[in-house]
Design a protein around this motif. Structure first.
Motif, PDB file in Angstrom:
ATOM      1  N   HIS A  75       0.870  -1.182   0.000  1.00 44.07           N
ATOM      2  CA  HIS A  75       0.000   0.000   0.000  1.00 44.07           C
ATOM      3  C   HIS A  75       0.904   1.229   0.000  1.00 44.07           C
ATOM      4  N   ASN A 134       0.359   4.290   0.313  1.00 44.98           N
ATOM      5  CA  ASN A 134       0.050   5.394   1.236  1.00 44.98           C
ATOM      6  C   ASN A 134       0.590   5.162   2.646  1.00 44.98           C
ATOM      7  N   ASN A 135       0.687   3.893   3.074  1.00 46.77           N
ATOM      8  CA  ASN A 135       1.145   3.666   4.451  1.00 46.77           C
ATOM      9  C   ASN A 135       2.232   2.596   4.583  1.00 46.77           C
ATOM     10  N   THR A 186       2.167  -0.596   4.255  1.00 42.98           N
ATOM     11  CA  THR A 186       1.871  -1.975   4.678  1.00 42.98           C
ATOM     12  C   THR A 186       1.867  -2.902   3.460  1.00 42.98           C
TER      13      THR A 186
HETATM   14  C1  LIG Z   1      -2.939   0.981   4.745  1.00 41.43           C
HETATM   15  O1  LIG Z   1      -3.706   1.466   3.673  1.00 41.43           O
HETATM   16  C2  LIG Z   1      -4.614   0.553   3.125  1.00 41.43           C
HETATM   17  C3  LIG Z   1      -5.276   1.174   1.900  1.00 41.43           C
HETATM   18  O2  LIG Z   1      -5.587   2.501   2.101  1.00 41.43           O
HETATM   19  C4  LIG Z   1      -5.597   0.094   4.204  1.00 41.43           C
HETATM   20  O3  LIG Z   1      -6.510  -0.853   3.659  1.00 41.43           O
HETATM   21  C5  LIG Z   1      -4.829  -0.517   5.352  1.00 41.43           C
HETATM   22  O4  LIG Z   1      -5.703  -0.888   6.398  1.00 41.43           O
HETATM   23  C6  LIG Z   1      -3.795   0.457   5.878  1.00 41.43           C
HETATM   24  N1  LIG Z   1      -2.997  -0.198   6.887  1.00 41.43           N
HETATM   25  C7  LIG Z   1      -2.738   0.351   8.082  1.00 41.43           C
HETATM   26  C8  LIG Z   1      -1.902  -0.450   9.005  1.00 41.43           C
HETATM   27  O5  LIG Z   1      -3.131   1.455   8.388  1.00 41.43           O
END
Ligand SMILES: *[C@@H]1O[C@H](CO)[C@@H](O)[C@H](O)[C@H]1NC(C)=O
Ligand SMILES: *[C@@H]1O[C@H](CO)[C@@H](O)[C@H](O)[C@H]1NC(C)=O
Length: 211
Positions: free
Chosen positions: A111, A113-114, A116
Protein backbone atom coordinates in the motif's frame (compact mmCIF):
# COMPACT_ATOMS: atom_id res chain seq x y z
CA UNK A 1 43.73 65.84 19.25
CA UNK A 2 44.98 64.37 16.00
CA UNK A 3 48.07 62.89 17.63
CA UNK A 4 46.08 61.54 20.55
CA UNK A 5 43.69 59.76 18.17
CA UNK A 6 46.48 58.09 16.23
CA UNK A 7 48.20 57.03 19.41
CA UNK A 8 44.97 55.52 20.68
CA UNK A 9 44.56 53.56 17.42
CA UNK A 10 48.13 52.25 17.75
CA UNK A 11 47.51 51.14 21.32
CA UNK A 12 44.35 49.32 20.27
CA UNK A 13 46.26 47.61 17.45
CA UNK A 14 49.08 46.54 19.75
CA UNK A 15 46.67 45.22 22.35
CA UNK A 16 44.82 43.33 19.60
CA UNK A 17 48.01 41.76 18.23
CA UNK A 18 49.12 40.84 21.73
CA UNK A 19 45.78 39.21 22.48
CA UNK A 20 45.78 37.20 19.26
CA UNK A 21 49.38 36.12 19.88
CA UNK A 22 48.59 35.10 23.46
CA UNK A 23 45.50 33.20 22.33
CA UNK A 24 47.49 31.39 19.65
CA UNK A 25 50.13 30.36 22.17
CA UNK A 26 47.45 29.17 24.59
CA UNK A 27 45.70 27.25 21.81
CA UNK A 28 48.98 25.62 20.79
CA UNK A 29 49.65 24.62 24.37
CA UNK A 30 46.12 23.32 24.69
CA UNK A 31 46.61 21.00 21.72
CA UNK A 32 49.32 19.24 23.68
CA UNK A 33 47.34 18.84 26.88
CA UNK A 34 45.58 15.71 28.15
CA UNK A 35 42.30 17.62 28.05
CA UNK A 36 42.59 18.01 24.28
CA UNK A 37 43.37 14.32 23.98
CA UNK A 38 40.29 13.51 26.03
CA UNK A 39 38.05 15.71 23.86
CA UNK A 40 39.53 14.11 20.75
CA UNK A 41 38.85 10.67 22.18
CA UNK A 42 35.23 11.63 22.94
CA UNK A 43 34.80 13.03 19.42
CA UNK A 44 36.25 9.87 17.97
CA UNK A 45 33.92 7.80 20.16
CA UNK A 46 30.88 9.75 18.92
CA UNK A 47 32.07 9.34 15.37
CA UNK A 48 32.44 5.57 15.68
CA UNK A 49 29.11 5.41 17.50
CA UNK A 50 27.52 7.35 14.64
CA UNK A 51 29.19 4.95 12.27
CA UNK A 52 27.66 1.94 13.98
CA UNK A 53 24.24 3.63 14.06
CA UNK A 54 24.60 4.18 10.34
CA UNK A 55 25.24 0.49 9.90
CA UNK A 56 21.80 -0.46 11.19
CA UNK A 57 19.85 1.78 8.82
CA UNK A 58 16.71 0.27 7.30
CA UNK A 59 17.51 -2.30 4.62
CA UNK A 60 21.23 -1.56 5.16
CA UNK A 61 21.05 1.76 3.31
CA UNK A 62 23.93 4.12 3.96
CA UNK A 63 21.57 6.88 5.15
CA UNK A 64 17.99 7.34 6.30
CA UNK A 65 15.33 8.01 3.69
CA UNK A 66 13.34 11.24 3.96
CA UNK A 67 10.01 10.79 5.81
CA UNK A 68 8.12 10.85 2.52
CA UNK A 69 10.07 7.83 1.20
CA UNK A 70 10.34 4.11 1.90
CA UNK A 71 13.65 2.29 2.30
CA UNK A 72 14.09 -0.71 0.06
CA UNK A 73 16.69 -3.13 -1.16
CA UNK A 74 15.97 -5.81 -3.75
CA UNK A 75 18.47 -8.53 -4.55
CA UNK A 76 17.96 -10.99 -7.33
CA UNK A 77 18.88 -14.58 -6.89
CA UNK A 78 22.52 -15.44 -7.62
CA UNK A 79 22.85 -18.08 -10.31
CA UNK A 80 20.30 -20.75 -9.47
CA UNK A 81 21.71 -21.40 -6.02
CA UNK A 82 21.02 -18.42 -3.75
CA UNK A 83 17.45 -17.12 -3.66
CA UNK A 84 16.53 -13.47 -4.07
CA UNK A 85 15.58 -11.15 -1.22
CA UNK A 86 13.25 -8.18 -0.98
CA UNK A 87 13.56 -5.73 1.92
CA UNK A 88 10.99 -2.98 2.40
CA UNK A 89 11.05 -0.37 5.19
CA UNK A 90 13.53 -2.42 7.18
CA UNK A 91 11.63 -5.70 6.94
CA UNK A 92 12.80 -8.58 4.82
CA UNK A 93 9.55 -9.62 3.17
CA UNK A 94 10.85 -12.37 0.94
CA UNK A 95 14.12 -14.29 1.12
CA UNK A 96 15.80 -17.63 0.84
CA UNK A 97 16.01 -17.74 4.65
CA UNK A 98 12.26 -17.15 5.00
CA UNK A 99 11.69 -19.94 2.46
CA UNK A 100 9.11 -17.88 0.59
CA UNK A 101 10.96 -17.27 -2.68
CA UNK A 102 11.12 -19.38 -5.77
CA UNK A 103 12.37 -19.45 -9.35
CA UNK A 104 10.51 -16.95 -11.53
CA UNK A 105 9.27 -13.49 -10.59
CA UNK A 106 9.12 -12.75 -6.88
CA UNK A 107 6.69 -9.89 -6.36
CA UNK A 108 5.72 -7.77 -3.35
CA UNK A 109 2.75 -5.40 -3.46
CA UNK A 110 2.67 -2.55 -0.95
CA UNK A 111 0.00 0.00 0.00
CA UNK A 112 1.82 3.10 -1.23
CA UNK A 113 0.05 5.39 1.24
CA UNK A 114 1.15 3.67 4.45
CA UNK A 115 3.78 1.10 3.52
CA UNK A 116 1.87 -1.98 4.68
CA UNK A 117 2.43 -5.10 2.64
CA UNK A 118 -0.64 -6.01 0.57
CA UNK A 119 0.60 -9.40 -0.52
CA UNK A 120 3.61 -11.11 -1.94
CA UNK A 121 4.11 -14.15 -4.06
CA UNK A 122 6.33 -15.81 -6.55
CA UNK A 123 5.15 -16.13 -10.13
CA UNK A 124 6.78 -19.43 -10.76
CA UNK A 125 7.57 -20.14 -14.37
CA UNK A 126 9.98 -22.99 -13.89
CA UNK A 127 7.93 -25.51 -12.04
CA UNK A 128 6.22 -27.21 -14.96
CA UNK A 129 3.32 -28.16 -12.72
CA UNK A 130 2.26 -24.58 -12.02
CA UNK A 131 -0.89 -23.37 -13.71
CA UNK A 132 -1.26 -19.59 -13.92
CA UNK A 133 -4.68 -17.90 -14.26
CA UNK A 134 -4.78 -14.20 -15.13
CA UNK A 135 -7.59 -11.66 -15.69
CA UNK A 136 -7.11 -8.00 -16.52
CA UNK A 137 -9.04 -5.13 -14.95
CA UNK A 138 -8.93 -1.47 -15.93
CA UNK A 139 -5.55 -1.22 -17.64
CA UNK A 140 -2.61 -3.61 -17.56
CA UNK A 141 -0.55 -2.38 -20.51
CA UNK A 142 1.46 0.11 -18.45
CA UNK A 143 2.31 -2.25 -15.60
CA UNK A 144 3.75 -5.23 -17.43
CA UNK A 145 7.49 -5.24 -17.93
CA UNK A 146 8.91 -7.25 -20.82
CA UNK A 147 10.27 -9.82 -18.38
CA UNK A 148 6.77 -10.57 -17.14
CA UNK A 149 5.47 -10.83 -20.69
CA UNK A 150 8.31 -13.23 -21.52
CA UNK A 151 7.32 -15.43 -18.61
CA UNK A 152 3.71 -15.43 -19.75
CA UNK A 153 4.88 -16.38 -23.24
CA UNK A 154 6.75 -19.31 -21.71
CA UNK A 155 3.53 -20.26 -19.97
CA UNK A 156 1.82 -20.48 -23.34
CA UNK A 157 0.52 -16.98 -24.05
CA UNK A 158 0.49 -15.89 -27.68
CA UNK A 159 -1.28 -12.55 -27.18
CA UNK A 160 0.37 -10.94 -24.15
CA UNK A 161 2.88 -9.01 -26.25
CA UNK A 162 0.02 -7.37 -28.16
CA UNK A 163 -1.78 -5.93 -25.13
CA UNK A 164 -2.35 -2.20 -25.50
CA UNK A 165 -3.93 0.49 -23.36
CA UNK A 166 -7.26 -0.68 -21.84
CA UNK A 167 -7.45 -3.91 -23.83
CA UNK A 168 -9.22 -6.62 -21.87
CA UNK A 169 -7.34 -9.89 -21.52
CA UNK A 170 -7.76 -13.26 -19.83
CA UNK A 171 -5.36 -16.17 -19.82
CA UNK A 172 -4.73 -19.61 -18.36
CA UNK A 173 -1.50 -21.43 -19.07
CA UNK A 174 1.31 -23.64 -17.93
CA UNK A 175 4.87 -24.08 -19.08
CA UNK A 176 5.48 -26.16 -22.16
CA UNK A 177 2.09 -25.51 -23.77
CA UNK A 178 0.57 -23.10 -26.25
CA UNK A 179 -2.51 -22.11 -24.35
CA UNK A 180 -5.94 -22.29 -25.98
CA UNK A 181 -7.26 -20.42 -22.91
CA UNK A 182 -6.58 -16.84 -23.88
CA UNK A 183 -8.64 -13.97 -25.19
CA UNK A 184 -7.72 -10.39 -25.94
CA UNK A 185 -10.39 -7.81 -26.76
CA UNK A 186 -8.73 -4.73 -28.17
CA UNK A 187 -9.67 -1.22 -27.12
CA UNK A 188 -10.91 0.10 -30.45
CA UNK A 189 -13.32 3.02 -30.85
CA UNK A 190 -15.12 1.29 -33.72
CA UNK A 191 -15.84 -1.94 -31.86
CA UNK A 192 -15.79 -0.83 -28.19
CA UNK A 193 -18.78 -1.88 -26.13
CA UNK A 194 -18.47 0.72 -23.35
CA UNK A 195 -17.27 3.94 -25.00
CA UNK A 196 -13.61 4.10 -24.09
CA UNK A 197 -13.60 0.44 -23.12
CA UNK A 198 -13.83 -2.82 -25.06
CA UNK A 199 -16.14 -5.71 -24.18
CA UNK A 200 -15.21 -8.09 -21.41
CA UNK A 201 -12.91 -10.96 -22.36
CA UNK A 202 -13.68 -14.46 -21.15
CA UNK A 203 -12.37 -18.00 -21.46
CA UNK A 204 -13.66 -21.16 -19.88
CA UNK A 205 -13.12 -24.86 -20.35
CA UNK A 206 -11.27 -27.87 -19.02
CA UNK A 207 -7.61 -27.35 -18.28
CA UNK A 208 -5.44 -30.47 -18.31
CA UNK A 209 -4.06 -31.56 -14.95
CA UNK A 210 -0.30 -31.42 -14.65
CA UNK A 211 1.58 -34.12 -12.77
C1 LIG B 1 -2.94 0.98 4.74
O1 LIG B 1 -3.71 1.47 3.67
C2 LIG B 1 -4.61 0.55 3.12
C3 LIG B 1 -5.28 1.17 1.90
O2 LIG B 1 -5.59 2.50 2.10
C4 LIG B 1 -5.60 0.09 4.20
O3 LIG B 1 -6.51 -0.85 3.66
C5 LIG B 1 -4.83 -0.52 5.35
O4 LIG B 1 -5.70 -0.89 6.40
C6 LIG B 1 -3.80 0.46 5.88
N1 LIG B 1 -3.00 -0.20 6.89
C7 LIG B 1 -2.74 0.35 8.08
C8 LIG B 1 -1.90 -0.45 9.00
O5 LIG B 1 -3.13 1.46 8.39
C1 LIG C 1 26.78 12.24 15.08
O1 LIG C 1 25.45 12.25 14.63
C2 LIG C 1 24.71 13.37 15.07
C3 LIG C 1 23.25 13.16 14.64
O2 LIG C 1 23.15 12.68 13.32
C4 LIG C 1 25.31 14.63 14.48
O3 LIG C 1 24.57 15.77 14.89
C5 LIG C 1 26.73 14.76 14.95
O4 LIG C 1 27.36 15.86 14.35
C6 LIG C 1 27.52 13.49 14.61
N1 LIG C 1 28.83 13.59 15.24
C7 LIG C 1 29.96 13.28 14.63
C8 LIG C 1 31.20 13.44 15.44
O5 LIG C 1 29.99 12.86 13.48
Amino acid sequence: MMFYGRCCASVVLIVYIATVAAATVMLKEFYHTKEYGRIKAIRFGIQTMNQSIKNVKKCDLSKDCPLSHYALRIKSGAANAVGPSICFEGDIVMSHGLRNVGPGLNIVQVHGNNGTIKRFDCLDAKDGRTIVLVASFDDVSTMMPEELKDILVRLGSTLVKRIKYRDTWVFAGSSGMTSPFEELTPNDEKTNKYGGWPAMAEVSGCFPRTF
